[in-house]
Design a protein around this motif. Structure first.
Motif, short mmCIF file in Angstrom:
data_model
loop_
_atom_site.label_atom_id
_atom_site.label_comp_id
_atom_site.label_asym_id
_atom_site.label_seq_id
_atom_site.Cartn_x
_atom_site.Cartn_y
_atom_site.Cartn_z
N ILE A 115 68.20 23.87 62.17
CA ILE A 115 67.06 23.02 62.52
C ILE A 115 65.76 23.59 61.96
CG2 ILE A 115 65.65 22.19 64.44
CD1 ILE A 115 68.20 21.87 66.04
N ASN A 116 65.57 24.90 62.08
CA ASN A 116 64.34 25.52 61.61
C ASN A 116 64.45 26.02 60.18
OD1 ASN A 116 62.78 25.15 63.86
ND2 ASN A 116 63.46 27.04 64.84
N ALA A 117 65.50 25.66 59.49
CA ALA A 117 65.66 26.14 58.12
C ALA A 117 64.58 25.54 57.24
CB ALA A 117 67.03 25.75 57.60
N GLN A 118 63.98 26.37 56.44
CA GLN A 118 62.95 25.92 55.51
C GLN A 118 63.36 26.31 54.11
OE1 GLN A 118 59.37 27.78 56.76
NE2 GLN A 118 59.29 26.73 58.71
N SER A 119 63.00 25.45 53.18
CA SER A 119 63.31 25.80 51.79
C SER A 119 62.34 26.89 51.35
CB SER A 119 63.17 24.57 50.90
OG SER A 119 61.84 24.09 50.95
N PRO A 120 62.80 27.81 50.53
CA PRO A 120 61.91 28.89 50.10
C PRO A 120 60.75 28.35 49.27
CG PRO A 120 63.97 28.96 48.89
CD PRO A 120 64.12 27.91 49.96
N ALA A 121 59.63 29.02 49.36
CA ALA A 121 58.46 28.61 48.60
C ALA A 121 58.73 28.80 47.11
CB ALA A 121 57.26 29.45 49.03
N PRO A 122 58.15 27.93 46.30
CA PRO A 122 58.37 28.09 44.86
C PRO A 122 57.72 29.38 44.37
CG PRO A 122 56.73 26.39 45.29
CD PRO A 122 57.33 26.78 46.61
N ALA A 123 58.26 29.90 43.32
CA ALA A 123 57.74 31.15 42.75
C ALA A 123 56.33 30.91 42.21
CB ALA A 123 58.66 31.64 41.65
N PRO A 124 55.45 31.87 42.37
CA PRO A 124 54.10 31.70 41.83
C PRO A 124 54.13 31.70 40.30
CG PRO A 124 54.39 33.93 42.63
CD PRO A 124 55.62 33.17 43.02
N PRO A 125 53.16 31.04 39.69
CA PRO A 125 53.14 31.03 38.22
C PRO A 125 52.91 32.45 37.69
CG PRO A 125 51.12 30.11 39.10
CD PRO A 125 52.04 30.32 40.26
N PRO A 126 53.43 32.72 36.53
CA PRO A 126 53.26 34.08 36.00
C PRO A 126 51.79 34.39 35.76
CG PRO A 126 54.32 32.65 34.38
CD PRO A 126 54.19 31.86 35.64
N THR A 127 51.40 35.59 36.09
CA THR A 127 50.01 36.00 35.88
C THR A 127 49.91 36.73 34.55
OG1 THR A 127 50.43 38.05 37.05
CG2 THR A 127 49.57 36.22 38.35
N SER A 128 48.71 36.83 34.04
CA SER A 128 48.50 37.53 32.78
C SER A 128 48.78 39.01 32.97
CB SER A 128 47.07 37.32 32.31
OG SER A 128 46.83 38.10 31.16
N ASP A 129 49.56 39.57 32.09
CA ASP A 129 49.86 40.99 32.19
C ASP A 129 49.02 41.80 31.21
OD1 ASP A 129 51.03 40.06 29.93
OD2 ASP A 129 53.00 40.94 30.29
N GLY A 130 47.97 41.21 30.69
CA GLY A 130 47.09 41.90 29.78
C GLY A 130 47.51 41.78 28.34
N MET A 131 48.58 41.06 28.07
CA MET A 131 49.07 40.94 26.70
C MET A 131 48.06 40.19 25.83
SD MET A 131 52.57 39.20 25.45
CE MET A 131 53.69 40.29 24.64
N ALA A 132 47.45 39.13 26.36
CA ALA A 132 46.48 38.36 25.58
C ALA A 132 45.25 39.21 25.27
CB ALA A 132 46.09 37.10 26.35
N ILE A 133 44.83 40.04 26.21
CA ILE A 133 43.67 40.90 25.99
C ILE A 133 43.99 41.93 24.90
CG2 ILE A 133 42.18 42.63 27.06
CD1 ILE A 133 42.57 41.09 29.70
N ASP A 134 45.18 42.52 24.98
CA ASP A 134 45.58 43.49 23.96
C ASP A 134 45.65 42.85 22.58
OD1 ASP A 134 45.76 45.42 25.89
OD2 ASP A 134 47.95 45.29 26.10
N GLN A 135 46.17 41.63 22.54
CA GLN A 135 46.29 40.95 21.26
C GLN A 135 44.90 40.61 20.71
OE1 GLN A 135 48.74 37.48 21.45
NE2 GLN A 135 49.14 37.47 19.25
N GLY A 136 43.97 40.24 21.56
CA GLY A 136 42.60 39.95 21.12
C GLY A 136 41.93 41.19 20.57
N ILE A 137 42.12 42.32 21.24
CA ILE A 137 41.55 43.58 20.75
C ILE A 137 42.15 43.95 19.39
CG2 ILE A 137 41.41 46.06 21.19
CD1 ILE A 137 41.19 45.34 24.19
N ALA A 138 43.46 43.75 19.24
CA ALA A 138 44.12 44.06 17.97
C ALA A 138 43.58 43.18 16.85
CB ALA A 138 45.63 43.88 18.11
N TYR A 139 43.39 41.88 17.13
CA TYR A 139 42.83 40.99 16.10
C TYR A 139 41.41 41.42 15.73
CZ TYR A 139 46.64 37.59 16.30
OH TYR A 139 47.86 36.97 16.21
N GLY A 140 40.63 41.81 16.73
CA GLY A 140 39.27 42.26 16.46
C GLY A 140 39.26 43.51 15.59
#
Length: 65
Positions: free
Chosen positions: A27-52
């Motif tokens: 009766i009290n069973a609930q479906s698990p909450a959806p997984a949160p969207p992936p967060t930035s792990d700094g890869m885009a920042i590193d790639q921007g620094i490399a391009y610069g």
């Protein structure tokens, strides 16, 4: 006759209790909450620094020659 009625009553209560044990946890069973969207792990920042840095190296190479 009265003993048979008590036995039947206890039997029906036991069946009802077993049925509740199977139904109540769902009766009290609930479906698990959806997984949160992936967060930035700094890869885009590193790639921007490399391009610069590559742009700076390209400009320095162009200026020196």
């Amino acid at each position: 006759m009265e003993v048979l009625a008590f036995r039947l009553q206890y039997f029906l209560m036991a069946i009802f209790a077993l049925a509740l044990l199977l139904v109540v946890p769902t009766i009290n069973a609930q479906s698990p909450a959806p997984a949160p969207p992936p967060t930035s792990d700094g890869m885009a920042i590193d790639q921007g620094i490399a391009y610069g840095l590559m742009l700076v190296a390209l400009l320095l190479t162009y200026i020196i020659h």
